[in-house]
Design a protein around this motif. Sequence first.
Motif, PDB file in Angstrom:
ATOM      1  N   GLY A   5      -5.697 -30.310 -55.168  1.00  0.00           N
ATOM      2  CA  GLY A   5      -6.235 -31.096 -54.820  1.00  0.00           C
ATOM      3  C   GLY A   5      -6.193 -32.192 -54.049  1.00  0.00           C
ATOM      4  N   ILE A   6      -6.426 -32.929 -53.523  1.00  0.00           N
ATOM      5  CA  ILE A   6      -6.510 -34.060 -53.052  1.00  0.00           C
ATOM      6  C   ILE A   6      -4.704 -34.398 -52.740  1.00  0.00           C
ATOM      7  CG2 ILE A   6      -6.506 -36.869 -52.116  1.00  0.00           C
ATOM      8  CD1 ILE A   6      -9.245 -36.467 -54.374  1.00  0.00           C
ATOM      9  N   GLY A   7      -3.757 -34.467 -53.463  1.00  0.00           N
ATOM     10  CA  GLY A   7      -2.799 -34.657 -53.414  1.00  0.00           C
ATOM     11  C   GLY A   7      -2.224 -33.849 -52.407  1.00  0.00           C
ATOM     12  N   ALA A   8      -2.365 -32.252 -52.817  1.00  0.00           N
ATOM     13  CA  ALA A   8      -2.452 -31.332 -51.719  1.00  0.00           C
ATOM     14  C   ALA A   8      -2.422 -31.635 -50.291  1.00  0.00           C
ATOM     15  CB  ALA A   8      -2.805 -29.949 -52.430  1.00  0.00           C
ATOM     16  N   ALA A   9      -4.104 -32.009 -49.869  1.00  0.00           N
ATOM     17  CA  ALA A   9      -4.466 -32.616 -48.697  1.00  0.00           C
ATOM     18  C   ALA A   9      -3.644 -33.129 -48.227  1.00  0.00           C
ATOM     19  CB  ALA A   9      -5.968 -32.428 -49.170  1.00  0.00           C
ATOM     20  N   VAL A  10      -2.904 -33.963 -49.356  1.00  0.00           N
ATOM     21  CA  VAL A  10      -2.653 -36.041 -48.187  1.00  0.00           C
ATOM     22  C   VAL A  10      -0.826 -35.042 -48.618  1.00  0.00           C
ATOM     23  CG1 VAL A  10      -1.063 -37.333 -49.338  1.00  0.00           C
ATOM     24  CG2 VAL A  10      -3.950 -37.316 -49.557  1.00  0.00           C
ATOM     25  N   GLY A  15     -15.732 -41.327 -53.814  1.00  0.00           N
ATOM     26  CA  GLY A  15     -17.567 -40.237 -54.669  1.00  0.00           C
ATOM     27  C   GLY A  15     -17.064 -38.742 -54.876  1.00  0.00           C
ATOM     28  N   THR A  16     -17.891 -38.029 -55.181  1.00  0.00           N
ATOM     29  CA  THR A  16     -17.501 -36.916 -56.122  1.00  0.00           C
ATOM     30  C   THR A  16     -17.187 -35.727 -55.334  1.00  0.00           C
ATOM     31  OG1 THR A  16     -19.480 -37.308 -57.814  1.00  0.00           O
ATOM     32  CG2 THR A  16     -18.350 -34.857 -57.196  1.00  0.00           C
ATOM     33  N   ALA A  17     -15.518 -35.294 -55.295  1.00  0.00           N
ATOM     34  CA  ALA A  17     -14.262 -34.889 -53.754  1.00  0.00           C
ATOM     35  C   ALA A  17     -14.479 -33.286 -54.903  1.00  0.00           C
ATOM     36  CB  ALA A  17     -13.610 -34.972 -54.083  1.00  0.00           C
ATOM     37  N   SER A  27     -14.710 -33.854 -49.167  1.00  0.00           N
ATOM     38  CA  SER A  27     -13.732 -33.014 -48.985  1.00  0.00           C
ATOM     39  C   SER A  27     -12.049 -33.422 -49.296  1.00  0.00           C
ATOM     40  CB  SER A  27     -13.742 -32.297 -47.266  1.00  0.00           C
ATOM     41  OG  SER A  27     -13.154 -32.973 -47.018  1.00  0.00           O
ATOM     42  N   ALA A  28     -11.277 -33.236 -49.693  1.00  0.00           N
ATOM     43  CA  ALA A  28     -10.269 -33.083 -50.444  1.00  0.00           C
ATOM     44  C   ALA A  28      -9.332 -33.849 -48.755  1.00  0.00           C
ATOM     45  CB  ALA A  28      -9.625 -31.837 -51.000  1.00  0.00           C
TER      46      ALA A  28
END
Length: 250
Positions: free
Chosen positions: A17-22, A176-178, A211-212
Amino acid sequence: MNTFADLRTVVTGGASGIGAAVTSQLLARGARVAVLDLTVDALPDGAVGLRCDVADRSSVRSAVEAAAEAMGGIDVVVNNAGVGAVGTMADHEDDEWFRVLDVNVIGIARVSAAALPHLRRSRTPAIVNTSSIAATHGLPDRALYSASKGAVAALTRAMAADHLREGIRVNCVSPGTADTPWVGRLLQAAADPAAERKALEARQPHGRLVSAKEVAASILFLADPANGSTTGTTLPVDSGMHDLLLRPAT
């Protein structure tokens, strides 16, 4: 000038998710990344994977020390690990309240406290937490989740005040809703996944899920040493839900 080159970063929940994108964006910018997650089997090349349960203090301490040893210190902590919860305030037993708050709120405190000695030795220390639009907007069937993310926003400000004079910046993002795996699972559990997705997209002013990668870009902005005067801030990543009042689309 690439201010992320050789920056030593820890990302919790960095495997999806977001962590992978980071994680991917940090690596692309030349940072060194240690991913702390429950599962670290499939990470990008260059990332150090360390199994960690943010709800367990011993696990956190061991993983943070291993990250610092592997990278020669810690400059940035991204507290992204979290769990969701669906329901009203009456739908969860005490154990579920304790579990979600333990991961989403106390988990941030555990990781940050474990990293604090290393951050104090850094020349560019920063912490970025992941809050949510649920912290500031009343969303249906999100009572427990909203409570946890509201606490993250408040904790961020308190941490920023406590550590400002040490030079440690603390900020958070409020997406917001991701479009993440957790939201995907919620959609699949809905009676009509397509209709539910359409409703979530319509709630966003720009008509789509966040988006993430967009959330990750904002996290990197707050983590960037170039933003040395930015602390105690919540950065919305929500296409304007916080501040815009638009007419319905026609």
